[in-house]
Design a protein around this motif. Sequence first.
Motif, PDB file in Angstrom:
ATOM      1  N   LYS A 254      47.188  36.975  47.572  1.00 19.80           N
ATOM      2  CA  LYS A 254      47.501  36.543  46.210  1.00 19.80           C
ATOM      3  C   LYS A 254      46.382  36.846  45.217  1.00 19.80           C
ATOM      4  CE  LYS A 254      51.397  34.614  47.494  1.00 19.80           C
ATOM      5  NZ  LYS A 254      51.552  33.169  47.549  1.00 19.80           N
ATOM      6  N   CYS A 255      45.138  36.728  45.648  1.00 19.45           N
ATOM      7  CA  CYS A 255      44.041  36.878  44.684  1.00 19.45           C
ATOM      8  C   CYS A 255      42.834  37.621  45.258  1.00 19.45           C
ATOM      9  CB  CYS A 255      43.603  35.511  44.169  1.00 19.45           C
ATOM     10  SG  CYS A 255      43.216  34.335  45.490  1.00 19.45           S
ATOM     11  N   SER A 256      42.698  37.696  46.558  1.00 19.78           N
ATOM     12  CA  SER A 256      41.542  38.345  47.173  1.00 19.78           C
ATOM     13  C   SER A 256      41.716  39.858  47.204  1.00 19.78           C
ATOM     14  CB  SER A 256      41.324  37.828  48.599  1.00 19.78           C
ATOM     15  OG  SER A 256      41.087  36.445  48.586  1.00 19.78           O
TER      16      SER A 256
ATOM     17  N   CYS B  66      43.143  30.302  47.392  1.00 17.00           N
ATOM     18  CA  CYS B  66      42.297  31.155  46.559  1.00 17.00           C
ATOM     19  C   CYS B  66      41.175  30.317  45.939  1.00 17.00           C
ATOM     20  CB  CYS B  66      43.122  31.809  45.466  1.00 17.00           C
ATOM     21  SG  CYS B  66      44.403  32.919  46.088  1.00 17.00           S
TER      22      CYS B  66
ATOM     23  N   GLU C   2      46.927  32.109  50.574  1.00 16.46           N
ATOM     24  CA  GLU C   2      46.974  33.421  51.194  1.00 16.46           C
ATOM     25  C   GLU C   2      47.231  33.261  52.690  1.00 16.46           C
ATOM     26  OE1 GLU C   2      44.371  36.293  48.446  1.00 16.46           O
ATOM     27  OE2 GLU C   2      43.163  34.872  49.573  1.00 16.46           O
TER      28      GLU C   2
END
Length: 375
Positions: A283-285, A239, A247
Motif C-alpha cells: 500500500k505505501c512501502s 504503514c 500491507e
Amino acid sequence: MSFSLLLLLTGCLDDLQLTRRAFVMGIALDETEAGKVLLTTQVYVPSPKGEKKKGSKGYINVRTTGDTVAKAIRDIPIHLGRKTHWGHLRSIVISEKLARKKRMAEVLELFYRDHETRITSSVLISKGNAADYLKKEPWIETTMGQQILANEESTADFSNKTVKTNLLTLILQTRSQVGNSIIPRIYIEEEHEFPSMDVAGIVLLKKNKMIGYLPPGNIEGLQIIRNEYRGGMLQILPCQTQPEKIEVVEVLSSQTTLKPVIKDDSLNVQISNKMEVVLQELKCSRIDAPEKERKFVERLEQALKKELKETVSLLQEKQFDAIDLGNKVYAKNPTLWKRWKNNWDQRFADSNFEFDVKIRIINSGTTNGKPMFSE
C-alpha cells in the motif's frame, strides 16, 4: 491336501449385511437436566442408485439418552431399526457445558476402545448445545458431520484461526507430561444476514476439563510457535505514515525451533523462526532498492515478533502451556522435570522468552517493487 486347506479359510457368515447397518457421520454430546448423556447421532441415508430426491436430506438425526455414552448408543436401534456402524465417523461435537463439568476422558472413553471408531475423527467443543450444529443444513457437503470436519481442516490450513484435533492427537496431548489439550471451538455466527456455522479459536483443557478458550486472532501466532504453520497471509504490517493501511505478505514456508535453556533453577526459552514470503498487498512501502527492501523486512520481523510475544503473554496470563514447553523440558532433563512438574503452571508463567525472527522475500509478484496504484 488342497481341499483340507479350504477348512482353514475364514469367512464373514455371521456379519451384518449393509441393509442392517446405519453409517454414522457425526455425533453431538450434551447433558440433560437430569444429568444424563444426550446423544445426537447423524446417520447417512442412502438413496437408490445414488440418486437424491429433490428436497430430501442425505442424513437423519437420532436422539437417545443414557447414564453413559455406551448405553445411549445401544438404544439407537430402537428408533432406527439398524445397528450403528462407526467406521465412517467424521466429527464429534461436545457442548461447552459438558466439557466444563465432565472429564474428556470420561466422555470419549468408548470411542478409544471400540474397534470400529476412526482414530482420526475430529473433536470439537461447541458454544451452546452441541445438537444444534447437527440440525443445521450443510452448505457444501452431504452431511453436517462431513461439513464440520471440512470447516475445521480448511480453517486450520488456510485461515490459520484454529488447530486440527482428532481422537489420536487428543489422547497424545492428554497423556503427555504436561497433560494440557487444545480443541477447536465451533459456534454459530449470527451477525451476518445468513447465519453460518464457524470453526475458529480453540478451547483450553487442563486435567481433561475445559478452563477457557483462545480467540481466533491469537491462533496464527500459536501455530507458528508450535511449528504447525504451513502457510497463510500475514496482515500485521501497518504503514508507518498511514496506520489505517495494512500491507500483506503470503508465507510460503515457516520453520520454528523452541529451545529451553535451563540455568540453575530458572528457565529461559529461545524461539527462533525462519520464513520465506512473497508480497501480496503493497500500500505505501517501496522495495525497489536493496536498502528499502532491508528496512521493509526489518519492520515485518518486528511486527511478527510482537505477534508472537502477545500470544505467549496471553498463555502465560492463563498459566496454560499450549506450546509443549514442559514436554521439551522433560525430554531434556527428566530428573529436573520431576521437581518442576507440580508447579509447572506457575513456572511457565514466570519463564523468560526470547524471540529471533528471520524473514526473506523471495518474490514480489511483479517486476515492480512499489505500490501498483501510487498516489
